[in-house]
Design a protein around this motif. Structure first.
Motif, PDB file in Angstrom:
ATOM      1  N   ASP A  30     119.806 -15.337  13.710  1.00 53.39           N
ATOM      2  CA  ASP A  30     118.794 -14.427  13.178  1.00 53.39           C
ATOM      3  C   ASP A  30     117.633 -14.300  14.156  1.00 53.39           C
ATOM      4  N   VAL A  31     116.655 -13.493  13.785  1.00 55.21           N
ATOM      5  CA  VAL A  31     115.530 -13.222  14.687  1.00 55.21           C
ATOM      6  C   VAL A  31     114.556 -14.393  14.825  1.00 55.21           C
ATOM      7  N   ASN A  32     114.650 -15.383  13.952  1.00 53.79           N
ATOM      8  CA  ASN A  32     113.759 -16.532  14.044  1.00 53.79           C
ATOM      9  C   ASN A  32     114.246 -17.596  15.013  1.00 53.79           C
ATOM     10  N   HIS A  33     115.516 -17.584  15.342  1.00 47.85           N
ATOM     11  CA  HIS A  33     116.106 -18.568  16.243  1.00 47.85           C
ATOM     12  C   HIS A  33     115.495 -18.420  17.648  1.00 47.85           C
ATOM     13  N   PRO A  34     115.233 -19.529  18.351  1.00 47.73           N
ATOM     14  CA  PRO A  34     114.692 -19.431  19.718  1.00 47.73           C
ATOM     15  C   PRO A  34     115.787 -19.006  20.696  1.00 47.73           C
ATOM     16  N   ALA A  35     116.380 -17.870  20.438  1.00 50.49           N
ATOM     17  CA  ALA A  35     117.584 -17.417  21.127  1.00 50.49           C
ATOM     18  C   ALA A  35     117.387 -17.170  22.614  1.00 50.49           C
ATOM     19  N   PHE A  92     124.581 -18.892   3.622  1.00 53.72           N
ATOM     20  CA  PHE A  92     125.703 -19.816   3.785  1.00 53.72           C
ATOM     21  C   PHE A  92     126.941 -19.298   3.052  1.00 53.72           C
ATOM     22  N   ALA A  93     126.799 -18.882   1.819  1.00 53.32           N
ATOM     23  CA  ALA A  93     127.934 -18.369   1.042  1.00 53.32           C
ATOM     24  C   ALA A  93     128.414 -17.027   1.592  1.00 53.32           C
ATOM     25  N   GLY A 134     116.786 -13.929   8.401  1.00 56.70           N
ATOM     26  CA  GLY A 134     116.959 -15.340   8.039  1.00 56.70           C
ATOM     27  C   GLY A 134     116.456 -15.620   6.642  1.00 56.70           C
ATOM     28  N   PRO A 135     116.151 -16.832   6.311  1.00 58.41           N
ATOM     29  CA  PRO A 135     116.117 -18.016   7.164  1.00 58.41           C
ATOM     30  C   PRO A 135     117.494 -18.685   7.260  1.00 58.41           C
ATOM     31  N   TYR A 136     117.622 -19.563   8.213  1.00 60.34           N
ATOM     32  CA  TYR A 136     118.809 -20.379   8.455  1.00 60.34           C
ATOM     33  C   TYR A 136     120.042 -19.553   8.793  1.00 60.34           C
ATOM     34  N   GLY A 137     119.825 -18.419   9.407  1.00 62.89           N
ATOM     35  CA  GLY A 137     120.926 -17.583   9.863  1.00 62.89           C
ATOM     36  C   GLY A 137     121.329 -17.968  11.272  1.00 62.89           C
TER      37      GLY A 137
END
Length: 151
Positions: A30-35, A92-93, A134-137
């Protein structure tokens, strides 16, 4: 544009998937990850954006071309909820349903602590960042073998 291919798959994404071999890992985030930071340490060495897609849509498109590894118990990893290792968020699901449908079987997904996930992501082949909020994507997909006919 090519016939029969999801139009969300850019030439760069197809190129990355073609470069990957069996056992290589692909991060979809997702866009929050420090990709961008982590992508610099991957094999591919730079971030690939898949703008306009949420994570399940991106994964669904990618998994039309890339099989998951059937030689490992858990070919998909995800980030744990910080402070609640057994915590569950809706993504997650949603991702479980996508990978199960793509593989035609129940796929085991393992959870990794946040910083363990970042370390695993650094060892991946490439990172594809979606527009998902996100979160947690954050997911790592391990590429399997494509069963091809002999030449």
């Amino acid at each position: 544009m090519l016939k029969g291919m999801d139009p969300r798959l850019s030439a760069e994404i197809v190129h990355v998937l073609m470069l990957m071999g069996h056992g290589d890992d692909l991060v979809i985030c997702d866009v929050n990850h420090p990709a961008a930071t982590i992508a610099a340490e991957t094999t591919y060495g730079r971030l690939v954006d898949m703008a306009g897609c949420d994570i399940p849509t991106a994964a669904r498109a990618i998994l039309t071309l890339m099989p998951l590894d059937s030689f490992v118990p858990a070919p998909v990893s995800r980030m744990q909820v910080v402070g609640d290792p057994d915590g569950v968020v809706p993504i997650f699901a949603r991702m479980q349903a996508v990978v199960d449908l793509a593989e035609g079987r129940a796929v085991q997904v393992q959870a990794l602590e946040r910083f363990a996930f970042y370390e695993a992501a650094k060892r991946s082949f490439a990172i594809i960042r979606t527009s998902d909020s996100g979160p947690y994507g954050c997911f790592i997909l391990k590429k399997g073998v494509v069963d091809l006919p002999e030449l």
